[in-house]
Design a protein around this motif. Sequence first.
Motif, PDB file in Angstrom:
ATOM      1  N   ARG A  60       0.867  -1.175   0.000  1.00 22.92           N
ATOM      2  CA  ARG A  60       0.000   0.000   0.000  1.00 22.92           C
ATOM      3  C   ARG A  60       0.903   1.223   0.000  1.00 22.92           C
ATOM      4  O   ARG A  60       1.886   1.281   0.733  1.00 22.92           O
ATOM      5  CB  ARG A  60      -0.881   0.002   1.247  1.00 22.92           C
ATOM      6  N   VAL A  99       1.230   6.979   3.475  1.00 26.87           N
ATOM      7  CA  VAL A  99       0.323   8.106   3.710  1.00 26.87           C
ATOM      8  C   VAL A  99       1.150   9.385   3.814  1.00 26.87           C
ATOM      9  O   VAL A  99       2.285   9.364   4.310  1.00 26.87           O
ATOM     10  CB  VAL A  99      -0.476   7.888   5.023  1.00 26.87           C
ATOM     11  N   LEU A 137      -3.888   9.459   1.035  1.00 27.40           N
ATOM     12  CA  LEU A 137      -3.778   8.054   1.410  1.00 27.40           C
ATOM     13  C   LEU A 137      -4.407   7.180   0.339  1.00 27.40           C
ATOM     14  O   LEU A 137      -5.141   7.672  -0.513  1.00 27.40           O
ATOM     15  CB  LEU A 137      -4.460   7.790   2.765  1.00 27.40           C
ATOM     16  N   ILE A 190      -6.825   4.228  -0.737  1.00 27.03           N
ATOM     17  CA  ILE A 190      -8.034   3.528  -0.277  1.00 27.03           C
ATOM     18  C   ILE A 190      -8.319   2.363  -1.227  1.00 27.03           C
ATOM     19  O   ILE A 190      -7.897   2.392  -2.388  1.00 27.03           O
ATOM     20  CB  ILE A 190      -9.243   4.484  -0.205  1.00 27.03           C
ATOM     21  N   PRO A 191      -9.024   1.336  -0.747  1.00 28.10           N
ATOM     22  CA  PRO A 191      -9.293   0.187  -1.629  1.00 28.10           C
ATOM     23  C   PRO A 191     -10.242   0.579  -2.748  1.00 28.10           C
ATOM     24  O   PRO A 191     -11.147   1.389  -2.562  1.00 28.10           O
ATOM     25  CB  PRO A 191      -9.948  -0.832  -0.699  1.00 28.10           C
ATOM     26  N   GLN A 241      -9.087  -6.352  -6.939  1.00 26.05           N
ATOM     27  CA  GLN A 241      -8.905  -5.373  -5.866  1.00 26.05           C
ATOM     28  C   GLN A 241      -7.618  -4.585  -6.103  1.00 26.05           C
ATOM     29  O   GLN A 241      -6.552  -5.142  -6.314  1.00 26.05           O
ATOM     30  CB  GLN A 241      -8.806  -6.127  -4.519  1.00 26.05           C
ATOM     31  N   PHE A 299      -6.256   8.919  -2.654  1.00 24.35           N
ATOM     32  CA  PHE A 299      -7.309   9.877  -2.320  1.00 24.35           C
ATOM     33  C   PHE A 299      -6.712  11.033  -1.534  1.00 24.35           C
ATOM     34  O   PHE A 299      -5.935  10.832  -0.591  1.00 24.35           O
ATOM     35  CB  PHE A 299      -8.418   9.186  -1.496  1.00 24.35           C
ATOM     36  N   HIS A 351       0.627  -9.725   5.537  1.00 18.59           N
ATOM     37  CA  HIS A 351      -0.184  -8.563   5.257  1.00 18.59           C
ATOM     38  C   HIS A 351       0.567  -7.638   4.337  1.00 18.59           C
ATOM     39  O   HIS A 351       1.777  -7.725   4.210  1.00 18.59           O
ATOM     40  CB  HIS A 351      -0.574  -7.860   6.554  1.00 18.59           C
ATOM     41  N   ARG A 352      -0.193  -6.757   3.717  1.00 18.72           N
ATOM     42  CA  ARG A 352       0.412  -5.858   2.740  1.00 18.72           C
ATOM     43  C   ARG A 352       1.403  -4.926   3.408  1.00 18.72           C
ATOM     44  O   ARG A 352       1.068  -4.196   4.311  1.00 18.72           O
ATOM     45  CB  ARG A 352      -0.689  -5.040   2.065  1.00 18.72           C
ATOM     46  N   SER A 393       3.247  -1.695   3.661  1.00 21.23           N
ATOM     47  CA  SER A 393       3.021  -0.374   3.096  1.00 21.23           C
ATOM     48  C   SER A 393       4.333   0.312   2.818  1.00 21.23           C
ATOM     49  O   SER A 393       5.358  -0.028   3.412  1.00 21.23           O
ATOM     50  CB  SER A 393       2.241   0.485   4.086  1.00 21.23           C
TER      51      SER A 393
END
Lengths: 98, 644
Positions: B54, B57, B68, B70-71, B141, B146, B205-206, B208
């Motif tokens: 991801r 941020v 950030l 967003i999905p 996905q 944003f 997990h992803r 970031s």
Amino acid sequence: MKGYLKDDLRPFISILIVIIALFIAAFSKITLRRISYSLYKESEKFNRIQDNYYKSLTEYAGMNHIDRLERQARRHSLVKTKKGQIIQVIDGKAIVVD
Amino acid sequence: MEPMKNRIIFVGAVLALLWCCLVFRGVDLQLLPHEKLSGLKERIFETTVKINPRRGVIYDRKGQELALSIPSRSLFADPQTFEKPYYAAKKLSGLFNRPQKFFLKKLLNKKRRFVWIKRHLSPKEIKTIQSWKLKGLHFIQETKRFYTEGPSLSQVLGFTGIDGQGLEGIEKQYEEVLKGVEQRLIVKRDARGRPLFAAFTSFIHRMSGSDVYLTIDRDTQVYFERELSQAVKKSSARFALGVILSVETNEILAMVNVPNYNPNHPLTGNPIFRRNRTVTDIYEPGSTLKTFTLASALENGIPPSKSYSTHDGAFKLGERVIREADEKKRFDPFLNLSEILALSSNVGAAEVALDVGAGKLRKTLWNFGFGKKTGLEFPGDSRGILRPLPWRPIETATISFGHGIAATTLQIANAYSALARGGILKKPILVKKIQNSYTGEEKHFKTSVIQRAISENTAQLLILMLAGATEESSTGFRAVVPGHLTAGKTGTAQQVNFQKGGYKTGEYISSFAGFIPAHKPKFVIYIAINGAKDHFYASDLAAPVFSETASYAIRKAGLSPILFSENDFISFSSNKPEVSKPQRSPAAVGTMPDLKGLSLREVLKKVHGTEIKLKFYGSRRVIRTIPFAGQLLPEDKKVTVILN
């Protein structure tokens, strides 16, 4: 009699041991696979929660934007401060000097 | 019997040989390395899990999210398994408002198994497509960038492309930091293709990218943008730029370009407004540069009380004539340095520059950062234009009041920040820290000193003069924030005509550069309103914007006003009492004159022509002198003047 039974049961017991061992091995593999599926499922769940968290952050940012807060403040009859305005609180009373 | 026995042995041997071949083949397949089979095993039993990181941020200085990821879901099609391409193309054309041919071309391409239909769908579009229940259309996905503040700070943040790569601004500058590292894991899979993780493996997990914390204060930024937008509207200007710097840390607290654009839809609007013009665009600073001309004069030993002729508003230099900005205005025949600054006299500034000399003037301007990059880590940081020597006298004269030299908004603000800091030029910074979102490791950034531009004493004296430039009857009067000491300089410069040369008629750059509070500067604010046509004088346009913005910044920082006493408080019904002015008695020769209650400008005017050498502390009005009024002057004629 005992000796006779012992001799008869031996091959049966050895085969039983082999079968049990095979079952244990298979069961362990199935358990491992089940744990793997759980881990994968939890991992997906965690990613979804993280996605929702970031989505909530965008909603929160919209809610506490300065323009929105000022609009809400005006709705509750709060007045914008004027340039150079001094507000002094003495004995619980506010004195405004413009 | 013998032949039978031999046959048995022979058959047995053959069977044994066949059995051995089978065993060897088994050993070969199971134990020995086999490239083809390994490849087959990988394809059947293993899968590569690609974990896209991801994007990090971007926060403001207080931890407010500015940008950030967003999905979002994107739509793709598998043309080989697609059943009703013509029907689907018609539906998609209606939904996305694009020609049917566009979708048909993709859906009929049977050579491919994957074609994008549309990236980053809205929830409404997803629901509509799901209701069609078309085989061959699938969702994937992804994440979409944003920007929480919309158009605010858009030119600083920049924007990303459709694949999430930074294309402008901070997004581009810190691309490697923000994008993170893609992970690829080769894991076993089951018959349905689902990855199987080993029991001891932790959550996948992803990962970031790192988070970037800017020095920008979101609330101050929004407020500043609002003020500048109103000024642009009022003056029918083309655009406005503004920068707020913290004097102590040289952090950029606000960086405004109006008009702006919405980075959530970067391709809408004029592309000119996408770049950060405070850093990229150069223009002639106008009268705001006079401060540095005077800095050069003071630094090179010219006393503040020295007067220069105003030549009745115009004087000839070679074939050219130097005039005041407002030809109708008439100043006193002689002005001292403080008055030249307060009244913004072009003729006075030109005289000072010619007295200082081109070499020394250029050196001072260079020391303040003109003609070189600020060092800000941002794409497009421009160095401006500062001509190399030798300068002709007319060039020296015009540069003294800010023409014939070009600088960016940030350069000018940074130079004023150096002055406010006592003469030390520092690098401006926009990023406060970078935090690894996975390990929590932080990397902090601080400003660094570039050089000392002028001495501390010169800086203090100049600050006093700038405070005088915001007094009543000065051009910067409307920049004052009641209750606080304000220092600054206005600038109204003609707009250069880049196409035809010369200057445009009827278009001006209205600017104001200043800091507050003057006695202990905390904020430097520079404003430039470009292409102003109506109410274009800086005293009417830029100075009030400074006042409003500075008032907000000061209040937000919790700095209480200092310029009030009991006299400033009003009772609920009565008016403010008049402050009586002190009586001034004529001073005897060789004795200290009575300066109590005078402003800085009045003091300089009073001692003009005497041998008195002044040293100032504080600003506004004189409260005490050493020696006292009426006492004999010391031999070296040095006196100390203390203002409140």
